[in-house]
Design a protein around this motif. Structure first.
Motif, PDB file in Angstrom:
ATOM      1  N   GLU A  96       0.845  -1.253  -0.027  1.00 55.05           N
ATOM      2  CA  GLU A  96      -0.212   0.096   0.206  1.00 55.05           C
ATOM      3  C   GLU A  96       0.809   1.167  -0.004  1.00 55.05           C
ATOM      4  OE1 GLU A  96      -0.189  -1.451   4.463  1.00 55.05           O
ATOM      5  OE2 GLU A  96      -0.220  -3.093   2.414  1.00 55.05           O
ATOM      6  N   TYR A  97       1.673   1.213   0.639  1.00 53.34           N
ATOM      7  CA  TYR A  97       2.991   2.325   0.748  1.00 53.34           C
ATOM      8  C   TYR A  97       3.440   2.935  -0.978  1.00 53.34           C
ATOM      9  CZ  TYR A  97       3.962   3.258   6.139  1.00 53.34           C
ATOM     10  OH  TYR A  97       3.519   2.947   7.011  1.00 53.34           O
ATOM     11  N   VAL A  98       3.991   2.012  -1.208  1.00 50.63           N
ATOM     12  CA  VAL A  98       4.154   1.475  -2.648  1.00 50.63           C
ATOM     13  C   VAL A  98       3.722   1.482  -3.739  1.00 50.63           C
ATOM     14  CG1 VAL A  98       6.131   0.419  -4.697  1.00 50.63           C
ATOM     15  CG2 VAL A  98       5.652  -0.540  -2.664  1.00 50.63           C
ATOM     16  N   TYR A  99       2.255   1.896  -3.027  1.00 54.38           N
ATOM     17  CA  TYR A  99       0.854   2.103  -4.673  1.00 54.38           C
ATOM     18  C   TYR A  99       0.675   3.386  -4.435  1.00 54.38           C
ATOM     19  CZ  TYR A  99      -3.098   1.441  -7.320  1.00 54.38           C
ATOM     20  OH  TYR A  99      -4.117   1.876  -8.277  1.00 54.38           O
ATOM     21  N   ALA A 100       0.479   3.606  -3.190  1.00 56.69           N
ATOM     22  CA  ALA A 100       0.163   5.457  -2.450  1.00 56.69           C
ATOM     23  C   ALA A 100       1.643   6.200  -3.198  1.00 56.69           C
ATOM     24  CB  ALA A 100      -0.457   5.425  -1.430  1.00 56.69           C
ATOM     25  N   ALA A 101       2.576   6.099  -3.247  1.00 53.49           N
ATOM     26  CA  ALA A 101       4.217   6.931  -3.568  1.00 53.49           C
ATOM     27  C   ALA A 101       3.526   7.004  -5.401  1.00 53.49           C
ATOM     28  CB  ALA A 101       4.607   6.407  -3.425  1.00 53.49           C
ATOM     29  N   LEU A 102       3.995   5.840  -6.492  1.00 53.65           N
ATOM     30  CA  LEU A 102       3.545   6.411  -7.434  1.00 53.65           C
ATOM     31  C   LEU A 102       2.357   7.059  -7.750  1.00 53.65           C
ATOM     32  CD1 LEU A 102       4.571   2.712  -8.570  1.00 53.65           C
ATOM     33  CD2 LEU A 102       6.065   4.360  -8.206  1.00 53.65           C
ATOM     34  N   ARG A 103       1.313   6.789  -7.194  1.00 54.74           N
ATOM     35  CA  ARG A 103      -0.309   6.820  -7.389  1.00 54.74           C
ATOM     36  C   ARG A 103       0.251   9.154  -7.110  1.00 54.74           C
ATOM     37  NH1 ARG A 103      -2.990   5.352 -11.614  1.00 54.74           N
ATOM     38  NH2 ARG A 103      -3.886   3.567 -10.725  1.00 54.74           N
ATOM     39  N   ALA A 104       1.297   9.179  -6.330  1.00 50.71           N
ATOM     40  CA  ALA A 104       1.356  10.339  -5.785  1.00 50.71           C
ATOM     41  C   ALA A 104       2.039  11.034  -6.938  1.00 50.71           C
ATOM     42  CB  ALA A 104       1.417  10.285  -4.194  1.00 50.71           C
ATOM     43  N   GLY A 105       2.920  10.305  -8.255  1.00 46.73           N
ATOM     44  CA  GLY A 105       3.539  11.177  -8.604  1.00 46.73           C
ATOM     45  C   GLY A 105       4.698  10.703  -8.549  1.00 46.73           C
ATOM     46  N   ALA A 106       5.506   9.697  -7.459  1.00 47.43           N
ATOM     47  CA  ALA A 106       6.563   9.324  -7.469  1.00 47.43           C
ATOM     48  C   ALA A 106       7.391   8.291  -8.711  1.00 47.43           C
ATOM     49  CB  ALA A 106       6.667   8.525  -6.463  1.00 47.43           C
ATOM     50  N   ARG A 107       8.720   8.622  -9.195  1.00 48.67           N
ATOM     51  CA  ARG A 107       9.238   7.945 -10.439  1.00 48.67           C
ATOM     52  C   ARG A 107      10.203   6.898  -9.985  1.00 48.67           C
ATOM     53  NH1 ARG A 107      11.638  13.171 -14.061  1.00 48.67           N
ATOM     54  NH2 ARG A 107       9.957  14.217 -14.282  1.00 48.67           N
ATOM     55  N   GLY A 108       9.982   6.454  -8.938  1.00 44.05           N
ATOM     56  CA  GLY A 108      10.882   5.453  -7.916  1.00 44.05           C
ATOM     57  C   GLY A 108      10.666   5.268  -6.526  1.00 44.05           C
ATOM     58  N   PHE A 109      10.869   4.255  -6.671  1.00 41.83           N
ATOM     59  CA  PHE A 109      10.382   3.039  -4.602  1.00 41.83           C
ATOM     60  C   PHE A 109      11.772   2.089  -4.244  1.00 41.83           C
ATOM     61  CE2 PHE A 109       8.700   0.989  -1.947  1.00 41.83           C
ATOM     62  CZ  PHE A 109       8.104   1.801  -1.434  1.00 41.83           C
ATOM     63  N   LEU A 110      12.363   2.299  -3.217  1.00 40.10           N
ATOM     64  CA  LEU A 110      13.273   1.247  -3.068  1.00 40.10           C
ATOM     65  C   LEU A 110      13.309   1.439  -1.755  1.00 40.10           C
ATOM     66  CD1 LEU A 110      16.693   3.332  -5.053  1.00 40.10           C
ATOM     67  CD2 LEU A 110      15.336   1.357  -5.302  1.00 40.10           C
ATOM     68  N   LEU A 111      14.033   0.463  -1.581  1.00 41.60           N
ATOM     69  CA  LEU A 111      13.721   0.033   0.316  1.00 41.60           C
ATOM     70  C   LEU A 111      15.047   0.822   0.802  1.00 41.60           C
ATOM     71  CD1 LEU A 111      12.859  -4.100   0.166  1.00 41.60           C
ATOM     72  CD2 LEU A 111      11.252  -1.523   0.650  1.00 41.60           C
ATOM     73  N   LYS A 112      15.378   0.504   1.840  1.00 44.87           N
ATOM     74  CA  LYS A 112      16.590   1.244   2.388  1.00 44.87           C
ATOM     75  C   LYS A 112      18.284   0.747   2.130  1.00 44.87           C
ATOM     76  CE  LYS A 112      14.550   5.076   5.071  1.00 44.87           C
ATOM     77  NZ  LYS A 112      14.725   5.633   6.900  1.00 44.87           N
ATOM     78  N   ASP A 113      17.296  -0.680   1.976  1.00 51.63           N
ATOM     79  CA  ASP A 113      18.548  -2.046   2.565  1.00 51.63           C
ATOM     80  C   ASP A 113      18.947  -1.984   0.968  1.00 51.63           C
ATOM     81  OD1 ASP A 113      16.523  -3.334   1.314  1.00 51.63           O
ATOM     82  OD2 ASP A 113      16.511  -4.905   2.907  1.00 51.63           O
ATOM     83  N   ALA A 114      18.558  -1.492  -0.193  1.00 47.75           N
ATOM     84  CA  ALA A 114      19.031  -1.787  -1.719  1.00 47.75           C
ATOM     85  C   ALA A 114      20.383  -1.570  -2.226  1.00 47.75           C
ATOM     86  CB  ALA A 114      17.944  -0.495  -2.881  1.00 47.75           C
ATOM     87  N   GLY A 115      21.148  -0.982  -1.367  1.00 45.88           N
ATOM     88  CA  GLY A 115      22.343  -0.775  -1.630  1.00 45.88           C
ATOM     89  C   GLY A 115      22.742   0.743  -2.360  1.00 45.88           C
ATOM     90  N   PRO A 116      23.886   0.679  -2.570  1.00 49.79           N
ATOM     91  CA  PRO A 116      24.287   2.193  -2.922  1.00 49.79           C
ATOM     92  C   PRO A 116      24.272   1.866  -4.526  1.00 49.79           C
ATOM     93  CG  PRO A 116      26.432   1.505  -1.744  1.00 49.79           C
ATOM     94  CD  PRO A 116      25.203   0.623  -1.715  1.00 49.79           C
ATOM     95  N   ASP A 117      24.356   1.087  -5.185  1.00 48.08           N
ATOM     96  CA  ASP A 117      24.856   0.767  -6.539  1.00 48.08           C
ATOM     97  C   ASP A 117      22.843   1.330  -7.578  1.00 48.08           C
ATOM     98  OD1 ASP A 117      27.526   0.251  -6.902  1.00 48.08           O
ATOM     99  OD2 ASP A 117      26.751  -2.210  -7.114  1.00 48.08           O
ATOM    100  N   LEU A 118      22.241   0.743  -6.672  1.00 48.63           N
ATOM    101  CA  LEU A 118      20.826   0.929  -7.271  1.00 48.63           C
ATOM    102  C   LEU A 118      19.839   1.590  -6.541  1.00 48.63           C
ATOM    103  CD1 LEU A 118      18.422  -1.236  -7.889  1.00 48.63           C
ATOM    104  CD2 LEU A 118      17.721  -1.899  -6.004  1.00 48.63           C
ATOM    105  N   LEU A 119      20.408   2.475  -5.221  1.00 48.13           N
ATOM    106  CA  LEU A 119      20.660   3.985  -5.098  1.00 48.13           C
ATOM    107  C   LEU A 119      20.828   4.835  -6.240  1.00 48.13           C
ATOM    108  CD1 LEU A 119      19.460   5.804  -2.458  1.00 48.13           C
ATOM    109  CD2 LEU A 119      21.392   5.749  -1.559  1.00 48.13           C
ATOM    110  N   SER A 120      21.456   4.571  -6.782  1.00 49.16           N
ATOM    111  CA  SER A 120      22.073   5.722  -7.691  1.00 49.16           C
ATOM    112  C   SER A 120      21.521   5.699  -8.592  1.00 49.16           C
ATOM    113  CB  SER A 120      23.928   5.878  -7.931  1.00 49.16           C
ATOM    114  OG  SER A 120      24.311   4.307  -8.266  1.00 49.16           O
ATOM    115  N   GLN A 121      21.706   4.231  -9.201  1.00 46.51           N
ATOM    116  CA  GLN A 121      20.269   4.471 -10.358  1.00 46.51           C
ATOM    117  C   GLN A 121      19.215   5.038 -10.130  1.00 46.51           C
ATOM    118  OE1 GLN A 121      20.979  -0.405 -12.155  1.00 46.51           O
ATOM    119  NE2 GLN A 121      22.398  -0.517 -10.898  1.00 46.51           N
ATOM    120  N   ALA A 122      19.023   4.543  -9.402  1.00 50.31           N
ATOM    121  CA  ALA A 122      16.882   4.939  -9.153  1.00 50.31           C
ATOM    122  C   ALA A 122      16.876   7.087  -9.246  1.00 50.31           C
ATOM    123  CB  ALA A 122      16.826   5.138  -8.083  1.00 50.31           C
TER     124      ALA A 122
END
Length: 223
Positions: A96-122
């Motif tokens: 529900e968090y992910v969906y609400a964020a995307l509906r609000a206009g977010a261009r990306g959604f990550l978990l905090k354990d995603a790591g530096p590479d995925l964070l910079s990619q996003a």
């Protein structure tokens, strides 16, 4: 780097100082990315974003006063004349968090354990008009809300999609970036961008995340 070749300017909002510090250290260590501001709550984040006009806003969901979803809506939601690129990052892997964020206009959604590479990619994807959702979230999320997310059926295209647009639709729905689509379909990057712009116009959506959501909601693409 952004389309103009300049560095990507980012603001970070998280109510935990240690989290903000960690995100700043990770991003500042990436070539071409600079954190230009920090906020400890959503209201301050919105004010800072409107003043600094960064290339990307990186927001936590749970913040005091104004949460990350509402902050995203105010900066990138429907009716915002000049929306900013927002990437939402959170500890909580809740659909529900992910969906609400995307509906609000977010261009990306990550978990905090995603790591530096995925964070910079996003961050880079958001700055360049693409979108990146953590791979472990994307398929489950879109499949789940294809059937339960809307109170009303999704709108039909204003014009029929071409065969090539259907192909582009499928690749976008599977989380491919513009470069990956170009390679996969053996077409130029400018052609990909042109087709995506056409899809947004025909579907009445604002970004590629909404293209993907439409594809699953209409069952054009199945997992």
């Amino acid at each position: 780097m952004t389309a103009g070749g300049e560095g990507i300017r980012v603001i970070v909002a998280d109510d935990q100082e240690i989290a903000r510090t960690g995100l700043r250290m990770i991003l500042d260590a990436q070539p071409g990315i600079e954190v230009v501001g920090e906020a400890a709550d959503g209201r301050r984040a919105v004010e800072l974003a409107r003043r600094l006009r960064p290339d990307v806003c990186l927001f936590d969901i749970r913040m005091p006063g104004l949460d990350g979803i509402e902050a995203t809506r105010r900066l990138a939601g429907p009716g915002v004349a000049e929306p900013l690129a927002v990437v939402v990052i959170t500890t909580f892997d809740l659909d529900e968090y992910v969906y609400a964020a995307l509906r609000a206009g977010a261009r990306g959604f990550l978990l905090k354990d995603a790591g530096p590479d995925l964070l910079s990619q996003a961050v880079r994807a958001a700055a360049n008009g693409d979108a990146l959702i953590a791979p472990n979230i994307t398929a489950r999320l879109l499949q789940t809300f294809a059937y339960s997310g809307r109170a009303t059926p999704p709108a039909q295209p204003r014009e029929a999609l071409t065969g090539r647009e259907e192909e582009i639709l499928a690749t976008v729905a599977r989380g491919r970036t513009n470069n990956e689509i170009a390679d996969e379909l053996h077409i130029s990057l400018s052609t990909v961008k042109s087709h995506i712009a056409s899809l947004m116009l025909k579907l009445g959506v604002r970004n590629r995340v909404e293209i993907a959501m439409w594809a699953y909601e209409t069952k054009r693409v199945k997992l």
